[in-house]
Enzyme design. Structure first.
Site, PDB file in Angstrom:
ATOM      1  N   GLY A   1     -29.723 -71.541 -10.142  1.00 38.08           N
ATOM      2  CA  GLY A   1     -29.617 -71.613  -8.691  1.00 38.08           C
ATOM      3  C   GLY A   1     -30.364 -72.830  -8.161  1.00 38.08           C
ATOM      4  N   GLY A   2     -31.574 -72.599  -7.668  1.00 39.39           N
ATOM      5  CA  GLY A   2     -32.362 -73.651  -7.015  1.00 39.39           C
ATOM      6  C   GLY A   2     -32.411 -74.971  -7.766  1.00 39.39           C
TER       7      GLY A   2
ATOM      8  N   GLU B   1     -26.957 -61.169  -5.203  1.00 41.29           N
ATOM      9  CA  GLU B   1     -26.972 -61.313  -3.738  1.00 41.29           C
ATOM     10  C   GLU B   1     -25.727 -60.684  -3.114  1.00 41.29           C
ATOM     11  OE1 GLU B   1     -27.672 -65.523  -3.901  1.00 41.29           O
ATOM     12  OE2 GLU B   1     -29.647 -65.066  -4.739  1.00 41.29           O
TER      13      GLU B   1
ATOM     14  N   SER C   1     -34.599 -68.201 -12.010  1.00 44.43           N
ATOM     15  CA  SER C   1     -35.696 -69.178 -12.041  1.00 44.43           C
ATOM     16  C   SER C   1     -35.684 -70.083 -13.270  1.00 44.43           C
ATOM     17  CB  SER C   1     -37.050 -68.469 -11.904  1.00 44.43           C
ATOM     18  OG  SER C   1     -37.147 -67.853 -10.631  1.00 44.43           O
TER      19      SER C   1
ATOM     20  N   HIS D   1     -22.647 -61.238  -8.272  1.00 43.93           N
ATOM     21  CA  HIS D   1     -23.995 -61.816  -8.196  1.00 43.93           C
ATOM     22  C   HIS D   1     -24.915 -60.834  -7.460  1.00 43.93           C
ATOM     23  CE1 HIS D   1     -27.303 -64.376  -6.966  1.00 43.93           C
ATOM     24  NE2 HIS D   1     -26.963 -65.162  -7.973  1.00 43.93           N
TER      25      HIS D   1
ATOM     26  N   GLY E   1     -34.753 -66.662  -7.858  1.00 39.42           N
ATOM     27  CA  GLY E   1     -35.370 -67.348  -6.728  1.00 39.42           C
ATOM     28  C   GLY E   1     -36.849 -67.046  -6.546  1.00 39.42           C
TER      29      GLY E   1
ATOM     30  N   GLU F   1     -28.897 -61.638 -15.168  1.00 40.84           N
ATOM     31  CA  GLU F   1     -29.787 -62.165 -14.142  1.00 40.84           C
ATOM     32  C   GLU F   1     -30.686 -61.045 -13.618  1.00 40.84           C
ATOM     33  OE1 GLU F   1     -28.340 -65.977 -12.172  1.00 40.84           O
ATOM     34  OE2 GLU F   1     -27.335 -64.353 -11.144  1.00 40.84           O
TER      35      GLU F   1
ATOM     36  N   ASN G   1     -25.188 -72.821  -9.560  1.00 39.46           N
ATOM     37  CA  ASN G   1     -24.769 -71.999  -8.421  1.00 39.46           C
ATOM     38  C   ASN G   1     -25.478 -72.521  -7.174  1.00 39.46           C
ATOM     39  OD1 ASN G   1     -24.234 -69.997  -6.556  1.00 39.46           O
ATOM     40  ND2 ASN G   1     -25.466 -68.421  -7.574  1.00 39.46           N
ATOM     41  N   TRP G   2     -24.725 -73.233  -6.344  1.00 38.63           N
ATOM     42  CA  TRP G   2     -25.357 -73.884  -5.179  1.00 38.63           C
ATOM     43  C   TRP G   2     -25.588 -72.903  -4.030  1.00 38.63           C
ATOM     44  CZ3 TRP G   2     -22.382 -79.253  -4.756  1.00 38.63           C
ATOM     45  CH2 TRP G   2     -22.551 -79.955  -5.971  1.00 38.63           C
ATOM     46  N   LYS G   3     -25.058 -71.713  -4.150  1.00 32.34           N
ATOM     47  CA  LYS G   3     -25.213 -70.693  -3.098  1.00 32.34           C
ATOM     48  C   LYS G   3     -24.790 -71.273  -1.739  1.00 32.34           C
ATOM     49  CE  LYS G   3     -28.666 -68.461  -5.930  1.00 32.34           C
ATOM     50  NZ  LYS G   3     -29.813 -67.582  -6.021  1.00 32.34           N
TER      51      LYS G   3
HETATM   52  P1  PGA Z   1     -32.420 -69.220  -9.195  1.00 29.69           P
HETATM   53  O1  PGA Z   1     -31.035 -68.478  -8.931  1.00 29.69           O
HETATM   54  O2  PGA Z   1     -32.198 -70.157 -10.376  1.00 29.69           O
HETATM   55  O3  PGA Z   1     -32.706 -69.978  -7.930  1.00 29.69           O
HETATM   56  O4  PGA Z   1     -33.419 -68.194  -9.514  1.00 29.69           O
HETATM   57  C1  PGA Z   1     -30.207 -68.054  -9.985  1.00 29.69           C
HETATM   58  C2  PGA Z   1     -28.989 -67.366  -9.451  1.00 29.69           C
HETATM   59  O5  PGA Z   1     -29.098 -66.657  -8.455  1.00 29.69           O
HETATM   60  O6  PGA Z   1     -27.882 -67.501  -9.991  1.00 29.69           O
END
Ligand code: PGA
Length: 249
Positions: A230-231, A97, A209, A95, A171, A165, A9-11
């Site tokens: 994500g990251g 966010e 994470s 998600h 994050g 999640e 997930n590149w956000k």
């Molecule tokens: P993260 O994000 O790996 O940077 O914690 C995961 C996500 O939000 O899908």
């Protein structure tokens, strides 16, 4: 055996050119890799060119969000037909966010899941408790609510993936331990099977994470059918290391 699923997930990161470079390199790295399904979710502006690059590769494409109407006066939104048109096979829905920054609730999320399945795409429904809820011992209660409402009115054999999640792990660099994730995955599996009538075989993936250091321990657990990253999905080396750790030893 359940095929593990790893989603990057590149956000809201990456312009078109680096997104294309990343997709090309990743597709190349995966040529000889079997036994894992890999999906990337770039920002909307890169979906079309990335979709063209990966269309004959082992990679699949996901949208990070969608709207539930087909077309019309919905400024700033994107329909399932549009996402499908540029090659998306998966859609991330709900998600944390989207829930916390953009105020999405379970009723809206449910409409998005319905529309995604109607379009023939796979819905990746994201659920998870925040830190206060975990501390108050409300994790299962929160998940029951998100699952029962998010999946309301759907047939048991729906093309869905659940992404667990925990919000406190996204994050933050603090991942759930394999034991914590396994406990929740087992709860989710039991709940959607017993109470909601879904298949026990639905893939439940973990996100929050995930990195090359913790991915092996998480992904070797039978209950954890993959990862939403994500990251660490923004860098080729770390994402490939996570993909590798999803493979059978
Ligand atoms: P993260 O994000 O790996 O940077 O914690 C995961 C996500 O939000 O899908």
């Amino acid at each position: 055996m359940t095929l593990p699923l790893v989603i990057g997930n590149w956000k809201m990161n990456s312009l078109v050119s680096p997104a294309c470079d990343m997709a090309r390199s990743l597709a190349h790295k995966l040529v000889a890799v079997e036994g894992v399904e890999v999906v990337i979710a770039p920002p909307f502006t890169s979906l079309y060119p990335v979709g063209q690059i990966i269309k004959d590769s082992k990679l699949s494409l996901a949208g990070q969000n969608c709207y539930f109407e087909n077309s019309g006066a919905f400024t700033g939104e994107i329909s399932l037909e549009m996402l499908q048109d540029v090659g998306c096979g998966f859609i991330l829905i709900g998600h944390s966010e989207r829930r916390s920054v953009f105020g999405e609730n379970d009723a809206l999320i449910n409409k998005k899941v319905h529309q995604t399945l109607k379009a023939g795409l796979t819905a990746v429904l994201c659920v998870g408790e925040n830190l206060a809820q975990r501390k108050a011992d409300e994790t299962f209660k929160v998940l029951e609510m998100q699952l029962s409402q998010g999946l309301a009115g759907l047939p048991g054999l729906s093309q869905i993936v659940i992404a667990y999640e925990p919000v406190w792990a996204i994050g933050t660099g603090v991942n759930a331990t394999p034991q914590q994730a396994v406990e929740v995955h087992a709860f989710i599996r039991h709940y959607i099977f017993e109470k909601l009538g879904f298949s026990e075989k639905i893939r439940i993936i973990y996100g929050g994470s995930v990195n090359p250091e913790n991915s092996k321990n998480l992904l070797q657990e039978k209950e954890i059918n993959g990862a939403l990253v994500g990251g660490a999905s923004l860098k080729l080396e770390s994402f490939c290391a996570i993909i590798n750790s999803a493979l059978e030893p």
